[in-house]
Design a protein around this motif. Structure first.
Motif, PDB file in Angstrom:
ATOM      1  N   GLY A 198      -4.330 -24.367  -6.300  1.00 62.78           N
ATOM      2  CA  GLY A 198      -4.959 -25.586  -6.774  1.00 62.78           C
ATOM      3  C   GLY A 198      -3.902 -26.508  -7.347  1.00 62.78           C
ATOM      4  N   PRO A 199      -4.058 -26.905  -8.612  1.00 61.71           N
ATOM      5  CA  PRO A 199      -3.186 -27.940  -9.170  1.00 61.71           C
ATOM      6  C   PRO A 199      -1.704 -27.566  -9.208  1.00 61.71           C
ATOM      7  CG  PRO A 199      -4.849 -27.253 -10.799  1.00 61.71           C
ATOM      8  CD  PRO A 199      -5.061 -26.456  -9.566  1.00 61.71           C
ATOM      9  N   PHE A 200      -1.375 -26.303  -9.409  1.00 61.35           N
ATOM     10  CA  PHE A 200       0.024 -25.924  -9.556  1.00 61.35           C
ATOM     11  C   PHE A 200       0.545 -25.125  -8.364  1.00 61.35           C
ATOM     12  CE2 PHE A 200      -1.509 -26.405 -13.939  1.00 61.35           C
ATOM     13  CZ  PHE A 200      -0.657 -27.429 -14.327  1.00 61.35           C
ATOM     14  N   GLN A 201      -0.191 -25.144  -7.274  1.00 62.12           N
ATOM     15  CA  GLN A 201       0.150 -24.353  -6.097  1.00 62.12           C
ATOM     16  C   GLN A 201       1.550 -24.685  -5.577  1.00 62.12           C
ATOM     17  OE1 GLN A 201      -3.022 -24.422  -3.333  1.00 62.12           O
ATOM     18  NE2 GLN A 201      -1.840 -23.609  -1.649  1.00 62.12           N
ATOM     19  N   GLY A 202       1.857 -25.939  -5.434  1.00 57.30           N
ATOM     20  CA  GLY A 202       3.166 -26.339  -4.925  1.00 57.30           C
ATOM     21  C   GLY A 202       4.290 -25.934  -5.855  1.00 57.30           C
ATOM     22  N   MET A 203       4.048 -26.056  -7.149  1.00 54.08           N
ATOM     23  CA  MET A 203       5.062 -25.711  -8.133  1.00 54.08           C
ATOM     24  C   MET A 203       5.363 -24.217  -8.094  1.00 54.08           C
ATOM     25  SD  MET A 203       5.114 -26.453 -12.248  1.00 54.08           S
ATOM     26  CE  MET A 203       3.551 -25.646 -12.500  1.00 54.08           C
ATOM     27  N   LEU A 204       4.322 -23.376  -8.046  1.00 50.92           N
ATOM     28  CA  LEU A 204       4.538 -21.937  -8.009  1.00 50.92           C
ATOM     29  C   LEU A 204       5.210 -21.531  -6.704  1.00 50.92           C
ATOM     30  CD1 LEU A 204       4.241 -19.139  -9.289  1.00 50.92           C
ATOM     31  CD2 LEU A 204       2.040 -18.956  -8.135  1.00 50.92           C
ATOM     32  N   GLY A 205       4.764 -22.092  -5.593  1.00 48.32           N
ATOM     33  CA  GLY A 205       5.370 -21.777  -4.304  1.00 48.32           C
ATOM     34  C   GLY A 205       6.847 -22.095  -4.297  1.00 48.32           C
ATOM     35  N   SER A 206       7.185 -23.254  -4.819  1.00 44.35           N
ATOM     36  CA  SER A 206       8.585 -23.662  -4.885  1.00 44.35           C
ATOM     37  C   SER A 206       9.389 -22.741  -5.801  1.00 44.35           C
ATOM     38  CB  SER A 206       8.667 -25.108  -5.387  1.00 44.35           C
ATOM     39  OG  SER A 206      10.000 -25.503  -5.539  1.00 44.35           O
ATOM     40  N   TYR A 207       8.803 -22.396  -6.950  1.00 48.56           N
ATOM     41  CA  TYR A 207       9.473 -21.507  -7.897  1.00 48.56           C
ATOM     42  C   TYR A 207       9.735 -20.138  -7.274  1.00 48.56           C
ATOM     43  CZ  TYR A 207      10.176 -18.351 -11.800  1.00 48.56           C
ATOM     44  OH  TYR A 207      10.676 -17.376 -12.628  1.00 48.56           O
ATOM     45  N   LEU A 208       8.710 -19.570  -6.635  1.00 49.89           N
ATOM     46  CA  LEU A 208       8.870 -18.253  -6.017  1.00 49.89           C
ATOM     47  C   LEU A 208       9.886 -18.303  -4.880  1.00 49.89           C
ATOM     48  CD1 LEU A 208       5.172 -16.995  -5.915  1.00 49.89           C
ATOM     49  CD2 LEU A 208       7.009 -16.205  -7.417  1.00 49.89           C
ATOM     50  N   ASP A 209       9.818 -19.355  -4.081  1.00 49.34           N
ATOM     51  CA  ASP A 209      10.751 -19.505  -2.967  1.00 49.34           C
ATOM     52  C   ASP A 209      12.194 -19.558  -3.468  1.00 49.34           C
ATOM     53  OD1 ASP A 209      11.357 -19.824  -0.219  1.00 49.34           O
ATOM     54  OD2 ASP A 209      11.456 -22.001  -0.444  1.00 49.34           O
TER      55      ASP A 209
ATOM     56  N   SER B 191       0.815  -1.216   0.000  1.00 46.42           N
ATOM     57  CA  SER B 191       0.000   0.000   0.000  1.00 46.42           C
ATOM     58  C   SER B 191       0.848   1.265   0.000  1.00 46.42           C
ATOM     59  CB  SER B 191      -0.914   0.018   1.229  1.00 46.42           C
ATOM     60  OG  SER B 191      -1.777  -1.083   1.202  1.00 46.42           O
ATOM     61  N   ASP B 192       2.066   1.144   0.489  1.00 44.17           N
ATOM     62  CA  ASP B 192       2.973   2.294   0.566  1.00 44.17           C
ATOM     63  C   ASP B 192       3.934   2.269  -0.616  1.00 44.17           C
ATOM     64  OD1 ASP B 192       1.791   2.811   3.008  1.00 44.17           O
ATOM     65  OD2 ASP B 192       3.392   1.868   4.172  1.00 44.17           O
ATOM     66  N   GLY B 193       4.102   3.406  -1.270  1.00 44.17           N
ATOM     67  CA  GLY B 193       5.095   3.507  -2.332  1.00 44.17           C
ATOM     68  C   GLY B 193       4.769   2.673  -3.551  1.00 44.17           C
ATOM     69  N   GLU B 194       5.819   2.168  -4.188  1.00 38.09           N
ATOM     70  CA  GLU B 194       5.677   1.386  -5.417  1.00 38.09           C
ATOM     71  C   GLU B 194       5.515  -0.097  -5.078  1.00 38.09           C
ATOM     72  OE1 GLU B 194       8.306   0.454  -9.398  1.00 38.09           O
ATOM     73  OE2 GLU B 194       8.627   2.333  -8.337  1.00 38.09           O
ATOM     74  N   PRO B 195       4.367  -0.691  -5.412  1.00 34.29           N
ATOM     75  CA  PRO B 195       4.135  -2.097  -5.065  1.00 34.29           C
ATOM     76  C   PRO B 195       4.999  -3.047  -5.899  1.00 34.29           C
ATOM     77  CG  PRO B 195       2.306  -1.245  -6.350  1.00 34.29           C
ATOM     78  CD  PRO B 195       3.231  -0.089  -6.100  1.00 34.29           C
ATOM     79  N   ILE B 196       5.259  -4.199  -5.330  1.00 28.16           N
ATOM     80  CA  ILE B 196       5.984  -5.259  -6.035  1.00 28.16           C
ATOM     81  C   ILE B 196       5.016  -6.040  -6.920  1.00 28.16           C
ATOM     82  CG2 ILE B 196       7.177  -7.469  -5.739  1.00 28.16           C
ATOM     83  CD1 ILE B 196       8.450  -6.343  -3.223  1.00 28.16           C
ATOM     84  N   PHE B 197       3.814  -6.280  -6.405  1.00 31.21           N
ATOM     85  CA  PHE B 197       2.849  -7.115  -7.101  1.00 31.21           C
ATOM     86  C   PHE B 197       1.839  -6.263  -7.866  1.00 31.21           C
ATOM     87  CE2 PHE B 197       3.987  -9.585  -3.249  1.00 31.21           C
ATOM     88  CZ  PHE B 197       4.593 -10.659  -3.878  1.00 31.21           C
ATOM     89  N   SER B 198       1.796  -6.430  -9.179  1.00 28.66           N
ATOM     90  CA  SER B 198       0.773  -5.762  -9.983  1.00 28.66           C
ATOM     91  C   SER B 198      -0.540  -6.531  -9.818  1.00 28.66           C
ATOM     92  CB  SER B 198       1.174  -5.763 -11.462  1.00 28.66           C
ATOM     93  OG  SER B 198       1.141  -7.091 -11.968  1.00 28.66           O
ATOM     94  N   SER B 199      -1.634  -5.934 -10.223  1.00 23.92           N
ATOM     95  CA  SER B 199      -2.926  -6.616 -10.150  1.00 23.92           C
ATOM     96  C   SER B 199      -2.910  -7.889 -11.001  1.00 23.92           C
ATOM     97  CB  SER B 199      -4.051  -5.693 -10.619  1.00 23.92           C
ATOM     98  OG  SER B 199      -4.194  -4.621  -9.727  1.00 23.92           O
ATOM     99  N   GLU B 200      -2.302  -7.797 -12.178  1.00 26.37           N
ATOM    100  CA  GLU B 200      -2.228  -8.974 -13.053  1.00 26.37           C
ATOM    101  C   GLU B 200      -1.407 -10.093 -12.411  1.00 26.37           C
ATOM    102  OE1 GLU B 200      -4.006  -9.714 -15.812  1.00 26.37           O
ATOM    103  OE2 GLU B 200      -5.009  -7.870 -15.230  1.00 26.37           O
ATOM    104  N   MET B 201      -0.305  -9.725 -11.751  1.00 23.02           N
ATOM    105  CA  MET B 201       0.521 -10.732 -11.092  1.00 23.02           C
ATOM    106  C   MET B 201      -0.263 -11.404  -9.964  1.00 23.02           C
ATOM    107  SD  MET B 201       4.066 -10.330  -8.994  1.00 23.02           S
ATOM    108  CE  MET B 201       5.330 -10.507 -10.228  1.00 23.02           C
ATOM    109  N   LEU B 202      -0.985 -10.614  -9.182  1.00 17.65           N
ATOM    110  CA  LEU B 202      -1.783 -11.179  -8.098  1.00 17.65           C
ATOM    111  C   LEU B 202      -2.872 -12.100  -8.637  1.00 17.65           C
ATOM    112  CD1 LEU B 202      -2.048  -8.048  -5.785  1.00 17.65           C
ATOM    113  CD2 LEU B 202      -0.764 -10.145  -5.334  1.00 17.65           C
ATOM    114  N   LYS B 203      -3.497 -11.701  -9.751  1.00 13.67           N
ATOM    115  CA  LYS B 203      -4.505 -12.569 -10.376  1.00 13.67           C
ATOM    116  C   LYS B 203      -3.869 -13.875 -10.823  1.00 13.67           C
ATOM    117  CE  LYS B 203      -7.352  -8.760 -12.068  1.00 13.67           C
ATOM    118  NZ  LYS B 203      -7.756  -7.999 -13.261  1.00 13.67           N
ATOM    119  N   GLY B 204      -2.660 -13.787 -11.380  1.00 10.72           N
ATOM    120  CA  GLY B 204      -1.948 -14.995 -11.801  1.00 10.72           C
ATOM    121  C   GLY B 204      -1.637 -15.900 -10.628  1.00 10.72           C
ATOM    122  N   ILE B 205      -1.213 -15.315  -9.520  1.00 14.66           N
ATOM    123  CA  ILE B 205      -0.921 -16.111  -8.323  1.00 14.66           C
ATOM    124  C   ILE B 205      -2.189 -16.800  -7.833  1.00 14.66           C
ATOM    125  CG2 ILE B 205      -0.266 -15.964  -5.888  1.00 14.66           C
ATOM    126  CD1 ILE B 205       1.760 -13.762  -6.743  1.00 14.66           C
TER     127      ILE B 205
END
Length: 173
Positions: A86-97, A67-81
């Protein structure tokens, strides 16, 4: 250097106040953010039930930072997350980590590099990172669609082409 073997206990009360048992004082989300930056181990628990609330508090800190300053997550990125739950939750979590850990490792290897130089470097990498992430998402989407098509070959499998026949029968009624 923080003691990594000692976990600092923070209690959250019903009135939403946070109490640091180490310093015997009430603290704020800003104080917890400082603990994170200082790499101090801590755990936030519900004072009444003992339930671990650490993730919830960390998400609140991220929400405030977004909410402060320049956000890291765009609306599109949050929608993608959200779509990845669901099916790819573990894969994305691992990738981001792993991605974030790689950035942390690079930052640690550069030692005492100035904040401004690091910010300049990261801003220059944003288009490349966005392109790579876009390619990754597109490949993941194709994998998901191919998997759906594979299951579509089996009539009667939930959520597949086999359901289309049932839908047609329902229309006749």
């Amino acid at each position: 250097m923080p003691d990594r073997n000692h976990v600092r206990l923070i209690k959250k009360y019903a009135n939403r106040r946070l109490y640091d048992t180490q310093t015997s004082t009430h603290i704020t989300l800003s104080d917890i953010r400082k603990l994170v930056i200082q790499e101090e181990s801590f755990q936030v628990v519900d004072a009444k039930t003992g339930e671990d609330l650490t993730r919830s508090i960390l998400l609140q800190i991220i929400q405030e930072a977004e909410s402060d300053g320049e956000p890291i997550f765009s609306s599109e990125m949050l929608k993608g997350i959200i779509r990845f739950y669901g099916p790819f939750q573990g894969m994305l979590g691992s990738y981001l980590d792993k991605s974030i850990q790689a950035v942390v490792d690079i930052q640690a290897q550069t030692g005492q590099q100035s904040s401004q130089a690091w910010n300049d470097f990261m801003h220059s990498q944003i288009p490349t990172m966005q392109k790579l992430m876009g390619q990754y998402v597109e490949q993941s989407k194709q994998l998901y669609l191919n998997t759906q098509n594979l299951f579509g070959m089996f009539p009667g499998f939930p959520g597949t082409a086999g359901r289309g026949d049932k839908d047609k029968d329902d229309d006749k009624s």
